[in-house]
Design an enzyme around this catalytic site. Sequence first.
Site, PDB file in Angstrom:
ATOM      1  N   ALA A 155       0.729  -1.318  -0.006  1.00 59.15           N
ATOM      2  CA  ALA A 155       0.071  -0.019   0.145  1.00 59.15           C
ATOM      3  C   ALA A 155       0.984   1.313  -0.082  1.00 59.15           C
ATOM      4  O   ALA A 155       0.267   2.358   0.308  1.00 59.15           O
ATOM      5  CB  ALA A 155      -0.935   0.130   1.193  1.00 59.15           C
ATOM      6  N   SER A 240       0.386  -6.036  -5.718  1.00 63.78           N
ATOM      7  CA  SER A 240      -0.394  -5.043  -4.948  1.00 63.78           C
ATOM      8  C   SER A 240       0.528  -3.837  -5.509  1.00 63.78           C
ATOM      9  O   SER A 240       0.429  -3.264  -6.459  1.00 63.78           O
ATOM     10  CB  SER A 240      -0.073  -5.252  -3.345  1.00 63.78           C
ATOM     11  OG  SER A 240      -0.953  -4.433  -2.587  1.00 63.78           O
ATOM     12  N   ALA A 241       0.835  -2.876  -4.217  1.00 62.94           N
ATOM     13  CA  ALA A 241       1.576  -1.710  -4.535  1.00 62.94           C
ATOM     14  C   ALA A 241       2.347  -1.799  -5.492  1.00 62.94           C
ATOM     15  O   ALA A 241       3.117  -0.782  -6.311  1.00 62.94           O
ATOM     16  CB  ALA A 241       1.785  -0.770  -3.549  1.00 62.94           C
ATOM     17  N   GLU A 368     -10.478  -8.807  -4.432  1.00 67.14           N
ATOM     18  CA  GLU A 368      -9.542  -8.069  -4.195  1.00 67.14           C
ATOM     19  C   GLU A 368     -10.118  -7.106  -2.844  1.00 67.14           C
ATOM     20  O   GLU A 368      -8.943  -6.464  -2.309  1.00 67.14           O
ATOM     21  CB  GLU A 368      -8.880  -7.088  -5.424  1.00 67.14           C
ATOM     22  CG  GLU A 368      -8.508  -7.682  -6.462  1.00 67.14           C
ATOM     23  CD  GLU A 368      -7.035  -7.994  -6.142  1.00 67.14           C
ATOM     24  OE1 GLU A 368      -6.353  -7.885  -5.011  1.00 67.14           O
ATOM     25  OE2 GLU A 368      -6.153  -8.765  -6.955  1.00 67.14           O
ATOM     26  N   HIS A 478      -6.939 -10.656  -1.530  1.00 62.07           N
ATOM     27  CA  HIS A 478      -5.852  -9.875  -2.126  1.00 62.07           C
ATOM     28  C   HIS A 478      -4.520 -10.343  -1.592  1.00 62.07           C
ATOM     29  O   HIS A 478      -4.423 -10.576  -0.507  1.00 62.07           O
ATOM     30  CB  HIS A 478      -5.904  -8.201  -1.677  1.00 62.07           C
ATOM     31  CG  HIS A 478      -4.773  -7.619  -2.265  1.00 62.07           C
ATOM     32  ND1 HIS A 478      -4.696  -6.810  -3.355  1.00 62.07           N
ATOM     33  CD2 HIS A 478      -3.865  -7.095  -1.311  1.00 62.07           C
ATOM     34  CE1 HIS A 478      -3.517  -6.381  -3.345  1.00 62.07           C
ATOM     35  NE2 HIS A 478      -2.943  -6.064  -2.136  1.00 62.07           N
TER      36      HIS A 478
END
Length: 556
Positions: A155, A240-241, A368, A478
């Site tokens: 994130a 993800s990020a 997700e 996720h």
Amino acid sequence: MVLRGSLVALSLSMLSASRYYYASATQYTGAGGLPSIQLDNGTFIGNQTGNVTEFLGIPYALPPTGDLRLRLPVANLPYNGTYNASTFGTICPQQSFILDASVASTVGPIVGSLSFLSPASSPQSEDCLTVDVIVPTGTTADAKLPVVVWIYGGAFEVGDMIMYPSEVIVQGSLDLNAPVVYVAMNYRLSAFGFLPGKEVKEAGIGNLGLQDQRLALRWVQKYIEAFGGDPSRVIIWGESAGAMSVGLQMVANGGNTEGLFHGAFMQSGSPLPVGDIADTKYQAIYDSIVGRAGCSNTTDTLQCLREVPFSVFNDVSNETYSCLSFQSLSLAFEPRGDGGFLAEDPQQLILKGEVASVPFVTGECDDEGTTFSLPIANLTTETEANNYIASNYFPNASTQELQPLFEAYPSDPSAGSPFDTGAANNLTAQYKRLAAFQGDLIFQAPRRFFLQQISSQQNAWSYLWKRNKSTPYLGSYHGSDSAYAPGELRDAVINFANNLDPNGPTLGISDWPKYTTDAPTLFTLLDGNVSVALANDTYRADAMSILVNVSLEYPM
């Protein structure tokens, strides 16, 4: 997403004043049988475990401390002396995850079961810009192996290289008779790497975490041949990020890769539907940090933030809300258009065709949004959920403009996420609805938009992970599609690194077709006796179309 292990500090006294870079043409075994390698005039002593040799914690940039805090990364000076490359480098400062008290009793046990949301336990330092290089044991400088560069997720708030078992990738590549060199990088996070605000934009220091990644890729070009890697065969890969970072590297710099990478693999992330770094909401974050750091009355607030002690700046970063706060995926710290490296909103760059012309793979987990809807489980009525969507994600849109979106994501639990589970798993009355909305807004719709816009211009493949459906409340959540374990996705990454095509004999299908707008095919990974299949990427088409249109008009 978080970090483990004890670390080694690397001394700046080992750096010479020369600015030219050279890499040794030989990898050899040094004293005591330990592997070592020479870069410039520096000797790096690594580890060897079975078929895998590791060189860890190699600095690629000057420490972004003191006056280098909140500045563009500066390439490391040429190496000189002897370096301990047997342990991981220091981790970058991590954002604190604190659940709101109103939901902690309900969702705390579920969050606690997710290891990637565990608190970081290792020491943190601003002096963290290092790379790890892992190779098959015995690799020589003339091997010219393809290079996989990993960008971790978290994130944009947390993340490290330690929790990802790189040996699984390298050993897997040997098992497939398709060896690769593996590289992973640290990059600045939270306020250290993604501070917003007009002052940041005007100073040209937006998206420092992405700039760190770019500098690490330049390091790869300069040095990877010494490890047996081929600088003309580099793919970037993240989750993800990290996957969002990969997608943003594709649209950054006007789509010019600078020859730094030649393929991209994205797991749960694409270029984001975000707006400008100086938008009002994010200017308020900058102003709040400046105030809490005691810099409000200074003439140069950025310089003041550079000069405050690390503990002060780290505290004000940690006091800002995270992805487990009520704001959920409307993050305080994330990449945004900065007028330079990311010239404008990423999705506008896609529409303009300013995208790196490289083959890519992108895919998602089916559910997700479930993890990130746990912090908002106290929203229990349709009105509360609608108000939250409007105020948290689209504050400038009218109720009338958002009404089709509200209708596209109804309160009916059978339409929500975890998908395909009927009325089950509805933790609270609006949980499954919000999980469907958030998962589509941040993950599914941006992936489909990206593919629809550019798959006709370059080779692209896409997948959908529908395994782990029985996980209570979370479903195919996720991060559950990790490729750091033997399986189809690990093999697809290795195949893609070698051939710029994910296909191979161990995927369980004869052919994973390229994605096109006429035939939007998804390689689908399933529970049950039939573990893989092909399906069309048409689910929730109307709802996601509405989401994309609203996001283009009102980027976050």
